[in-house]
Write an enzyme that holds these catalytic residues in place. Structure first.
Site, PDB file in Angstrom:
ATOM      1  N   GLN A 199       0.758  -1.097  -0.467  1.00 33.54           N
ATOM      2  CA  GLN A 199       0.280   0.289  -0.130  1.00 33.54           C
ATOM      3  C   GLN A 199       0.885   1.757   0.005  1.00 33.54           C
ATOM      4  O   GLN A 199       1.303   1.594  -1.274  1.00 33.54           O
ATOM      5  CB  GLN A 199      -1.163   0.154   1.602  1.00 33.54           C
ATOM      6  CG  GLN A 199      -1.861   0.683   1.224  1.00 33.54           C
ATOM      7  CD  GLN A 199      -3.205   0.345   1.614  1.00 33.54           C
ATOM      8  OE1 GLN A 199      -3.478   0.499   2.728  1.00 33.54           O
ATOM      9  NE2 GLN A 199      -4.471  -0.766   1.043  1.00 33.54           N
ATOM     10  N   GLU A 246     -11.389   6.210   6.426  1.00 38.11           N
ATOM     11  CA  GLU A 246     -11.281   5.785   7.561  1.00 38.11           C
ATOM     12  C   GLU A 246     -12.754   5.028   7.958  1.00 38.11           C
ATOM     13  O   GLU A 246     -12.032   4.675   8.864  1.00 38.11           O
ATOM     14  CB  GLU A 246     -11.268   7.616   8.333  1.00 38.11           C
ATOM     15  CG  GLU A 246     -10.477   8.292   7.818  1.00 38.11           C
ATOM     16  CD  GLU A 246     -10.550   9.912   7.935  1.00 38.11           C
ATOM     17  OE1 GLU A 246     -12.020  10.194   6.790  1.00 38.11           O
ATOM     18  OE2 GLU A 246     -10.486  10.661   8.391  1.00 38.11           O
TER      19      GLU A 246
END
Ligand SMILES: Cc1cc2nc3c(=O)[nH]c(=O)nc-3n(C[C@H](O)[C@H](O)[C@H](O)COP(=O)(O)OP(=O)(O)OC[C@H]3O[C@@H](n4cnc5c(N)ncnc54)[C@H](O)[C@@H]3O)c2cc1C
Ligand code: FES
Length: 1108
Positions: A88, A1048
């Site tokens: 990532q 989030e």
């Protein structure tokens, strides 16, 4: 150390530096040695940050550069990892490649157990799916046919000259044998021996599966482990109860000593003499009537030093249960390993029964005394572990005596994902909805991605070190730099007096007068004498009640910054940040310069999560002031411990609620009081506090709701808003309240959640209209998955409603540069620049736009910089991709307008033809785009307006072995990246809610400053069955391409593990008839779980303590 040799001497930057204490695995390299006994070459992973170069005699080192690089070619491990979206932010991916590479060099077809062992020395550092994808690659879950087979000619050859030169001093279990070799030797030896002889080896093997990580096991020697004798060296108690013998040698000759409790306690008569070394260790066979067991309890399953460890052995008179010999040793209690020798002696001759057990527990608690003030905290818990280990030993032996066979548990890891894909008829070059590989995926795996720390030093560059405050609340009386300036190499000492302009804003970059927390920055460069006057510190917001939340947040890449000075008072600032414009503003204000003189550059950031918004501003000022004063480029990186000391953490949260509810579980009114420990400065507090009101509603509709938020100023480092902007705290608080209502009404938790959940189109408590249909779809689908209703205890299903973005249009605003956002070059290639920062979330990959209708290979995205994009806003709030994509969409549409007449004249032409013609016709092939932002403008006082662009929903169900997540991601732009985000964020949430605990001394000094003391999830913490589903047929008319931001929110879904544990604890308490109104705090660590169960052992310890 090897790591620095790579960077400084041979200029290799592929090996990364994350912690410097062997805890994260980012610096993993492969060490190869020739074994003259087996005549084979051994390959082992090792942490280069701890590996002294002098210990490399006879060894070959392989770094990620040697394994493969874009030129000449990448290795198949790197290719698979990248193409299966196994990275990532990519910062620690080279380390992971090296762990897998070393494994595959030794075992071409490794078992799942070996794969997990190879990766367990690595932390789940960012919200990445790296680990599971790493497993997938080897477990066949990926389509291996897509990849070429391994090419053996690509493997690094062990240098033949090292085979010739090696000296043969290897013993079967020589002291120099590393712990991984010891494990391999034992694994080969055990099956060849009669089972009764192998009990001690089995105990060794049990510990060697969990002791540290594979890199550490490959470096640590048995001799070093024994001689260091620290209380946490957990092979020593087993060696001692197993009556091991040390073969010693010195210039005076050879001798043998027992590795017994006296040796471990360092008694002079039982110790090594000066200049004596351990040559080898004799570990005898066990006997028929022997029982030997090893125990350990750590903060996390693997890669964590034990809190308490133990080795226990009993010998019975043949054919009876009469004790002939008994030894019990404990580590983790005192500074050395302690023996319960007297207790054991008193138990000789006794029968192995319940009475003996009771007596044994009492004796051990008396003998292994731990005063309440003992070092290492967790006193009651550690005492509980003493007796609970003893109880487990008692049961194991009893089973053995009854000839009951223990069966080993097989490890099954099943990771499954379900992804939406592109729509039928979508053109092949259109990337939207397709699982496109992260644009830096290959560079992540080869180590060629350049992070700030990898930038080579420029001429005359100076390094900067910080001097920080060591007391919680003090006044600086004087700073005397004269001694420091005499140290060779020191150029200058920079203090607040050297800042020509503004010294930070709310928070000072350099402390000026009063210093308000431990870790506050006083000056830069080298040690100086600081004279303090003590003032009274305030440390906690609630002294009598435990904090509900107390975590830091981990970002593996350390805070880095590099300032270059240029002519005309220009300054280039290379910084790891989420907000370049603020860095520009702060540096300009500090130096009294116009913004146009400050060029801030970000290529890629190794993880951020909100932690790189406010703090890097101050570091930028510190380095810029130093560069300005000295006239040199200044490079500045925080060590891991300094990073954890200075940069703050999540806001610790303490909440009180009053809730009114009906017998059927319907909540009618609630009064929530929230207290947030902001630390010593405001940081983002003014935004965080009001955002509690919308967050606290979560998924439940409460007709009468009162929320009061209190910001508390303390003498702790300034905290900041990490992933979710207080949602993780607020969400847990509300769900805790739901559990309390369910407990009071004796209703199943899911029924209370259902009855209170928003239904259909509704208004939130802050009057925002939304449709709860997708929330219910996620809920119902998740309830179906694990056959929810068949599980009776230890299960929880948690819904989530999360508001995307900010309650201010201004924060969604994205401007393109005044110069260009998209350039089309005359060969048809395209350079896209936008205001979003690549933090590992794949923003550049998702920005590979469908609008230009050209293959992705034509498009390049380089750094984000204030020279090309002005006044950009934070890359945060889960909206980075969608708002920047809108700006790119805008510019692409402008460019098409330029090209439209040319295309109409030549409809059958190619892209290159149109561009070439456009160039000939002097058509502008550059343009800027703009997105004004979502209109959000709720007024907190009048409660009027529109607070957030839209909501995102998800549901997670966790039970003891598995987790199912159903997410409403709508039409995901890149399912591969989004599923990785969901998996990674969930695991990150599990860490927050169950592992990551911060401790401070009473003086306000943080005690948890690195991976050795602050535990984050590792591969073993991924649920054995982990399935992520994206809700099908879901649309979002607000965001680009009907997508939804997935940054989030999913993080909160990790709380399903917290509530599943709470449910299991509640069941245990119910069985014992204990009150059910207990409230576990987060993180719900092993210690808190044990104490909340309030079982017979905790009771025994409390009773015993009260009698003292
Ligand atoms: C990140 C990390 C995680 C860890 N996790 C665990 C864990 O979970 N459980 C656990 O038990 N341990 C753990 N350890 C500790 C680890 O097991 C020990 O550091 C290691 O065993 C020490 O071995 P070494 O070869 O590095 O010894 P060294 O540090 O090189 O040596 C230790 C001491 O022994 C002396 N010495 C070494 N060999 C000999 C010899 N043959 N004769 C005489 N003196 C000798 C050295 O001079 C030195 O004084 C961890 C360590 C790290 C860094
Ligand atoms: S940097 Fe070496 S293990 Fe973290």
């Amino acid at each position: 150390m090897l790591k620095f040799f790579f960077f400084n001497a041979v200029h290799l930057s592929g090996t990364k530096y994350g912690c410097g204490v062997g805890g994260c695995g980012a610096c993993t390299v492969m060490i190869s040695t020739y074994d003259p006994v087996t005549k084979q070459i051994q390959h082992r992973p090792a942490n280069s940050c701890l590996f002294p170069i002098c210990s490399l005699h006879g060894a070959a080192v392989t770094t990620v550069e040697e394994v493969g690089s874009i030129k000449p070619r990448i290795h198949t491990i790197q290719e698979r990892l990248a193409k299966c979206n196994g990275s990532q932010c990519g910062f620690c991916t080279p380390g992971k490649v090296m762990s897998i590479y070393a494994l595959l060099r030794n075992h071409a077809e490794p078992s799942m157990e070996k794969i997990i062992a190879a990766l367990d020395g690595r932390f789940q550092t960012v919200n990445c799916k790296k680990y599971n994808k790493g497993i997938n690659i080897h477990s066949g879950l990926c389509n291996t046919e897509e990849f070429p087979p391994v090419d053996p000619t690509q493997e690094f050859i062990f240098p033949p000259e090292l085979i010739v030169g090696l000296i043969d001093f290897w013993l079967v279990i020589g002291a120099a044998c590393c712990l991984a070799q010891l494990r391999d030797i034992l694994m080969k030896a055990v099956p060849k021996l009669a089972e009764e002889k192998t009990k001690i080896y089995q105990a060794f093997l049990q510990h060697l599966r969990t002791l540290a990580g594979e890199q550490m096991r490959s470096m640590a020697s048995l001799g070093g482990h024994i001689v260091s004798r620290a209380s946490t060296r957990e092979l020593n108690p087993i060696s001692s109860v197993g009556k091991s013998v040390l073969n010693l040698a010195s210039e005076d000759g050879k001798r043998q000593i027992l590795l017994n409790d006296q040796f471990l306690a360092g008694c002079e008569h039982a110790d090594l003499k000066a200049k004596e070394v351990i040559v080898s260790v004799l570990i005898p066979y066990s006997m028929k009537d022997d029982f030997i067991s090893a125990f350990r309890q750590a903060e996390s399953q693997k890669n964590a030093l034990s809190i308490v460890n133990s080795g226990m052995r009993i010998l019975f008179s043949p054919g009876t249960d009469t004790i002939v010999d008994l030894s019990i040793l404990y580590g983790g209690i005192g500074s050395t390993i302690l023996s319960a020798r007297k207790s054991c002696e008193k138990l000789i001759g006794r029968q192995w029964n319940d009475q003996m057990l009771n007596e044994a527990c009492r004796l051990v608690l008396e003998e292994i005394f731990l005063p309440p003030s003992a070092l290492g905290r967790k006193v009651e818990y550690r005492r509980t572990l003493l007796v609970s280990f003893l109880f487990r030993f008692y049961l194991e032996v009893l089973h053995g005596l009854n000839q009951m066979v223990r069966t080993g548990q097989e490890l099954h890891t099943h990771i499954s994902v379900q992804a939406t894909i592109h729509t039928p008829g979508q053109p092949p070059q259109d990337p939207v909805g397709r699982p496109i590989m992260h644009q830096s995926g290959i560079k992540h795996t080869t180590g060629e991605e350049v992070y700030i720390d990898d930038i080579r030093p420029v001429d005359g560059e100076l390094s900067l070190a910080l001097v920080t405050n060591i007391k919680a609340h003090t006044k600086i009386m004087s700073i005397n730099a004269s001694e420091a300036l005499q140290v060779p190499g020191v150029v200058d000492v920079v203090t607040a007096r050297d800042v020509p302009g503004e010294n930070g804003k709310d928070e000072q970059a350099y402390a000026e007068d009063k210093v308000v927390c431990v870790g506050q920055i006083i000056c830069a460069v080298v040690a100086v004498k600081i004279v303090y006057e003590d003032l009274e510190p305030i440390l906690t917001i609630e002294v009598t009640i435990c904090l509900l939340f107390n975590n830091r947040f981990r970002i593996l890449e350390l805070e880095y910054l590099l300032d270059h000075r240029r002519e005309d008072k220009e300054m280039d600032v290379y910084v790891s940040t989420q907000h370049a414009t603020d860095v520009q503003e702060f540096v300009a204000s500090a130096l009294n310069l116009q913004y146009n003189k400050i060029m801030c550059h970000m290529k890629c950031v190794g993880g951020a999560f909100g932690g790189k918004i406010t703090k890097p501003l101050l570091f930028a000022v510190i380095a810029a002031v130093a560069a300005n004063k000295t006239g040199h480029a200044v490079c500045f990186a925080l060590e891991r411990n300094m990073d954890m000391l200075i940069t703050g953490r999540w806001h610790p949260f303490f909440g009180k609620y009053k809730v009114g509810f009906m017998n059927d579980g319907r909540i009618r009114a609630a009064d929530f009081q929230c207290y947030i420990n902001g630390g010593c400065t405001k940081d983002e507090f003014e935004s965080v506090s009001p955002s509690l009101i919308p967050l606290i509603g979560q998924c439940i509709y409460i007709l009468n709701l009162l929320v009061r938020g209190h910001a508390c100023k303390t003498n702790l480092p300034s905290n900041t808003a990490f992933r979710g902007f207080e949602f993780p705290q607020a969400g847990l608080f509300v769900e805790t309240c739901i559990v309390a209502v369910a407990t009071q009404t004796d209703l199943p938790h899911e029924k209370v959640r259902e009855i209170n959940m928003y239904k259909r189109v509704n208004l939130t408590s802050f009057k925002e209209k939304f449709d709860a249909e997708n929330l219910w779809k996620c809920w119902e689908e998740c309830l179906d998955k694990p056959d929810y209703y068949s599980k009776k205890k230890g299960i929880a299903i948690i819904p989530m409603k999360f508001s995307v973005g900010f309650n201010a249009t201004y924060f969604h605003q994205v401007t393109s540069s005044n110069q260009s956002l998209v350039h089309i070059y005359i060969d048809g290639s395209v350079l896209v620049t936008h205001g979003g920062i690549e933090l590992g979330q794949g923003i550049h990959t998702k920005m590979s736009h469908r609008e230009l209708k050209i293959p992705l290979s034509y498009i390049h995205l380089c750094e984000t910089s204030t020279t090309t994009v002005t006044s950009g806003k934070y890359t945060a709030g889960s909206t980075g991709t969608e708002i920047n994509a809108r700006a790119v969409q805008d510019v692409c549409q402008i460019l098409w307008k330029h090209l439209d007449p040319i295309q109409r004249d030549n409809p059958n032409g190619k892209w290159e033809d149109w561009i070439s013609e456009g160039h000939k016709q002097s058509t502008s092939l550059s343009a800027t785009g703009y997105f004004k932002g979502y209109v959000t403008n709720m007024n907190q006082d009048t409660e009027k307006g529109h607070a957030f662009p839209y909501f995102r929903f998800g549901v997670s169900c966790s039970e003891n072995i598995g987790t199912d997540i159903v997410m409403d991601a709508c039409f995901t732009i890149n399912p591969a990246i989004d599923i990785g985000q969901i998996e990674g964020a969930f695991i990150q949430g599990v860490g927050l809610y169950t592992l990551e605990e911060i401790f401070f001394s009473p003086e306000g000094e943080q005690l948890t400053l690195g991976p050795d003391t602050y535990k984050i999830p590792a591969i073993c913490d991924i649920p054995e069955q982990f399935c992520v589903y994206l809700l099908p047929n879901s649309c979002n008319s607000i965001a680009i391409y009907s997508s939804k931001g997935v940054g989030e929110a999913r993080f909160f879904l990790g709380s399903s593990v917290f509530f599943a544990i709470q449910d299991a604890v509640a069941a245990a308490r119910k069985e014992r008839g204990l009150p059910m109104d207990f409230t576990p705090n987060s993180p719900l660590t092993v210690e808190r779980i044990c104490m909340a169960c309030d079982d017979v052992f905790t009771e025994m310890v409390r009773l015993f303590s009260s009698l003292l």
